[in-house]
Design a protein around this motif. Structure first.
Motif, PDB file in Angstrom:
ATOM      1  N   GLN A  29       0.787  -0.914   0.360  1.00  0.00           N
ATOM      2  CA  GLN A  29      -0.307  -0.202  -0.508  1.00  0.00           C
ATOM      3  C   GLN A  29       0.791   1.178   0.254  1.00  0.00           C
ATOM      4  OE1 GLN A  29      -2.861  -0.569   3.010  1.00  0.00           O
ATOM      5  NE2 GLN A  29      -3.807  -2.888   2.524  1.00  0.00           N
ATOM      6  N   MET A  30       1.651   0.970   1.129  1.00  0.00           N
ATOM      7  CA  MET A  30       2.877   2.880   1.092  1.00  0.00           C
ATOM      8  C   MET A  30       3.842   2.324  -0.215  1.00  0.00           C
ATOM      9  SD  MET A  30       1.906   4.214   2.831  1.00  0.00           S
ATOM     10  CE  MET A  30       0.340   3.136   3.559  1.00  0.00           C
ATOM     11  N   LEU A  31       3.749   1.401  -1.380  1.00  0.00           N
ATOM     12  CA  LEU A  31       4.795   1.679  -2.611  1.00  0.00           C
ATOM     13  C   LEU A  31       3.323   2.154  -3.837  1.00  0.00           C
ATOM     14  CD1 LEU A  31       6.066  -1.482  -2.827  1.00  0.00           C
ATOM     15  CD2 LEU A  31       7.225   0.764  -3.032  1.00  0.00           C
ATOM     16  N   HIS A  32       2.089   2.242  -3.069  1.00  0.00           N
ATOM     17  CA  HIS A  32       1.356   2.925  -4.137  1.00  0.00           C
ATOM     18  C   HIS A  32       1.116   4.002  -3.809  1.00  0.00           C
ATOM     19  CE1 HIS A  32      -2.698   4.038  -6.392  1.00  0.00           C
ATOM     20  NE2 HIS A  32      -2.873   2.836  -6.798  1.00  0.00           N
ATOM     21  N   PRO A  33       1.242   5.028  -4.939  1.00  0.00           N
ATOM     22  CA  PRO A  33       1.223   6.769  -4.274  1.00  0.00           C
ATOM     23  C   PRO A  33       0.178   7.544  -4.600  1.00  0.00           C
ATOM     24  CG  PRO A  33       2.224   6.575  -6.731  1.00  0.00           C
ATOM     25  CD  PRO A  33       1.937   5.289  -5.873  1.00  0.00           C
ATOM     26  N   PRO A  97     -12.792   3.373  -7.727  1.00  0.00           N
ATOM     27  CA  PRO A  97     -12.702   2.117  -7.136  1.00  0.00           C
ATOM     28  C   PRO A  97     -11.271   0.830  -7.714  1.00  0.00           C
ATOM     29  CG  PRO A  97     -14.525   3.331  -8.489  1.00  0.00           C
ATOM     30  CD  PRO A  97     -13.298   4.725  -8.671  1.00  0.00           C
ATOM     31  N   GLU A  98     -10.612   1.900  -8.354  1.00  0.00           N
ATOM     32  CA  GLU A  98      -9.212   1.528  -8.838  1.00  0.00           C
ATOM     33  C   GLU A  98      -8.318   0.948  -7.676  1.00  0.00           C
ATOM     34  OE1 GLU A  98      -7.536   3.077 -12.402  1.00  0.00           O
ATOM     35  OE2 GLU A  98      -9.452   2.432 -13.502  1.00  0.00           O
ATOM     36  N   VAL A  99      -8.698   2.161  -7.270  1.00  0.00           N
ATOM     37  CA  VAL A  99      -7.168   2.551  -5.887  1.00  0.00           C
ATOM     38  C   VAL A  99      -8.278   1.469  -5.115  1.00  0.00           C
ATOM     39  CG1 VAL A  99      -6.273   4.234  -4.070  1.00  0.00           C
ATOM     40  CG2 VAL A  99      -6.937   4.860  -6.600  1.00  0.00           C
ATOM     41  N   PHE A 100      -9.690   1.533  -4.141  1.00  0.00           N
ATOM     42  CA  PHE A 100      -9.569   0.936  -3.303  1.00  0.00           C
ATOM     43  C   PHE A 100      -9.946  -0.001  -3.894  1.00  0.00           C
ATOM     44  CE2 PHE A 100     -12.785  -0.279  -0.469  1.00  0.00           C
ATOM     45  CZ  PHE A 100     -13.116   0.561   0.652  1.00  0.00           C
ATOM     46  N   LEU A 101      -9.688  -0.829  -4.846  1.00  0.00           N
ATOM     47  CA  LEU A 101      -9.841  -2.572  -4.852  1.00  0.00           C
ATOM     48  C   LEU A 101      -8.237  -2.702  -5.457  1.00  0.00           C
ATOM     49  CD1 LEU A 101     -10.624  -4.902  -6.224  1.00  0.00           C
ATOM     50  CD2 LEU A 101     -10.183  -4.393  -8.632  1.00  0.00           C
ATOM     51  N   PHE A 102      -7.216  -2.261  -5.398  1.00  0.00           N
ATOM     52  CA  PHE A 102      -6.178  -2.376  -4.968  1.00  0.00           C
ATOM     53  C   PHE A 102      -5.615  -2.710  -3.165  1.00  0.00           C
ATOM     54  CE2 PHE A 102      -1.856  -1.245  -3.818  1.00  0.00           C
ATOM     55  CZ  PHE A 102      -0.810  -2.236  -4.869  1.00  0.00           C
ATOM     56  N   GLU A 103      -6.107  -1.483  -3.268  1.00  0.00           N
ATOM     57  CA  GLU A 103      -6.139  -1.626  -1.324  1.00  0.00           C
ATOM     58  C   GLU A 103      -6.571  -2.771  -0.581  1.00  0.00           C
ATOM     59  OE1 GLU A 103      -6.033   0.919   2.963  1.00  0.00           O
ATOM     60  OE2 GLU A 103      -7.623   1.828   0.779  1.00  0.00           O
ATOM     61  N   ASP A 160      -1.062  -8.613 -10.393  1.00  0.00           N
ATOM     62  CA  ASP A 160       0.498  -8.985 -11.266  1.00  0.00           C
ATOM     63  C   ASP A 160       0.682  -7.794 -11.725  1.00  0.00           C
ATOM     64  OD1 ASP A 160       1.532 -11.002  -9.627  1.00  0.00           O
ATOM     65  OD2 ASP A 160       0.985 -12.561 -11.514  1.00  0.00           O
ATOM     66  N   ASP A 161      -0.585  -7.284 -12.686  1.00  0.00           N
ATOM     67  CA  ASP A 161      -0.162  -6.198 -13.320  1.00  0.00           C
ATOM     68  C   ASP A 161      -0.354  -5.056 -12.901  1.00  0.00           C
ATOM     69  OD1 ASP A 161      -0.982  -4.748 -16.801  1.00  0.00           O
ATOM     70  OD2 ASP A 161      -2.348  -3.908 -15.301  1.00  0.00           O
ATOM     71  N   ALA A 162      -1.237  -5.155 -11.671  1.00  0.00           N
ATOM     72  CA  ALA A 162      -1.443  -3.490 -10.866  1.00  0.00           C
ATOM     73  C   ALA A 162      -0.186  -3.542 -10.065  1.00  0.00           C
ATOM     74  CB  ALA A 162      -2.788  -3.843  -9.446  1.00  0.00           C
ATOM     75  N   LEU A 163       0.910  -5.049 -10.203  1.00  0.00           N
ATOM     76  CA  LEU A 163       2.080  -4.262  -9.025  1.00  0.00           C
ATOM     77  C   LEU A 163       2.872  -4.095 -10.314  1.00  0.00           C
ATOM     78  CD1 LEU A 163       2.374  -7.501  -6.712  1.00  0.00           C
ATOM     79  CD2 LEU A 163       1.473  -4.806  -6.448  1.00  0.00           C
ATOM     80  N   ALA A 164       2.688  -4.320 -11.548  1.00  0.00           N
ATOM     81  CA  ALA A 164       4.030  -4.118 -12.039  1.00  0.00           C
ATOM     82  C   ALA A 164       3.458  -2.410 -13.075  1.00  0.00           C
ATOM     83  CB  ALA A 164       3.798  -5.168 -13.653  1.00  0.00           C
ATOM     84  N   THR A 165       2.351  -1.920 -12.614  1.00  0.00           N
ATOM     85  CA  THR A 165       2.121  -0.711 -13.755  1.00  0.00           C
ATOM     86  C   THR A 165       1.802   0.353 -12.878  1.00  0.00           C
ATOM     87  OG1 THR A 165      -0.654  -1.530 -13.836  1.00  0.00           O
ATOM     88  CG2 THR A 165       0.983  -2.260 -15.087  1.00  0.00           C
ATOM     89  N   GLU A 166       1.275  -0.275 -11.110  1.00  0.00           N
ATOM     90  CA  GLU A 166       1.224   1.154 -10.137  1.00  0.00           C
ATOM     91  C   GLU A 166       1.747   1.621  -9.740  1.00  0.00           C
ATOM     92  OE1 GLU A 166      -3.214   0.178  -9.301  1.00  0.00           O
ATOM     93  OE2 GLU A 166      -4.177  -0.081 -10.931  1.00  0.00           O
TER      94      GLU A 166
END
Length: 255
Positions: A29-33, A97-103, A160-166
């Motif tokens: 989470q702390m790696l997501h700006p 929704p994209e941020v909430f889903l990632f969390e 995997d895609d979210a970790l590579a791109t976000e």
């Protein structure tokens, strides 16, 4: 899929071993700006990420047990106020929704890591069942589920895609790197530092500059063994809501 005393989610998510595994989710989470920026700007104690998690994690957990609970509304209400700009100038909103889903996905990843590390894992059918239950858990927040992966395989592809791109280490690692490696509050600090290194997601470990050693993995295995023994003696030390604890413990007893 009902969430009740017979569900796998109820079995694991209220266990304090899951709480300790949340240190894995926190690093991602702390790696997501957007999440890191909101955490720093809106936490009651800005410089203590695990003080913030001590406040929010019980609400996240309790929402798995009680659909009509004030914590769910509190999560929605508080996130509605979390918005601003990231260091790169882009706007963020915590209810995107994209941020909430990632969390949410980081908690799902941490839950499976917890089950694999501390409970010996699950058979494939039960892994799918547990994932389906996490989808029901997510649905309780009332956030758009349009992008929610429907199967565990789809979830892994999404994650995997979210970790590579976000992800971006700015600003989270500058603010919290040392704390992520040495959680210092509540159940989080019960994991020894070597075990914290071992339980990190490989992507987070890469950003943190870690290569977990064989000694780190042994430390995590020793901690898992110790916690299994403690849990067998005092399962009531877990953090299930009081009202459902008796049901959960009864469901765990051999028939």
């Amino acid at each position: 899929m009902p969430l009740d005393e017979n569900s796998l989610l109820w079995r694991y998510v209220g266990d304090r071993r899951f709480v300790m595994s949340v240190c894995r989710a926190t690093s991602l989470q702390m790696l997501h700006p957007a999440i890191a920026s909101a955490t720093h700007e809106f936490s009651v104690v800005q410089s203590r990420v695990f003080v913030h998690k001590r406040r929010t994690t019980p609400c996240v957990i309790r929402s798995a047990y009680e659909e009509d609970f004030d914590a769910v509304r509190r999560i929605r209400y508080s996130h509605d106020h979390f918005h601003g700009r990231r260091p790169d100038g882009r706007r963020y909103h915590a209810l995107n929704p994209e941020v909430f889903l990632f969390e949410h996905a980081t908690y799902v990843d941490a839950l499976f890591a917890c089950v694999d590390t501390f409970f010996g894992g699950l058979e494939p059918d039960d892994r799918e069942r547990l994932y389906a239950e996490t989808c029901e858990w997510y649905g309780r927040y009332g956030i758009s589920a349009r992008s929610l992966p429907t199967t565990l395989r789809d979830f892994h592809e999404y994650f995997d895609d979210a970790l590579a791109t976000e992800l971006d280490p700015d600003p989270g690692l500058g603010l919290y790197r040392e704390q992520l490696l040495r959680p210092d509050y509540w159940y989080f600090r019960a994991l020894p530092t070597p075990a914290v290194r071992a339980i990190q997601h490989p992507v987070a470990a890469g950003h943190l500059g870690l290569t977990p050693s064989r000694s780190d993995r042994r430390s995590l295995a020793r901690t898992a063994s110790m916690l299994r023994a403690v849990d067998a003696v005092a399962p009531g030390r877990n953090i299930w809501p009081y009202e459902v604890r008796a049901k959960v413990l009864a469901a765990r007893r051999p028939s």
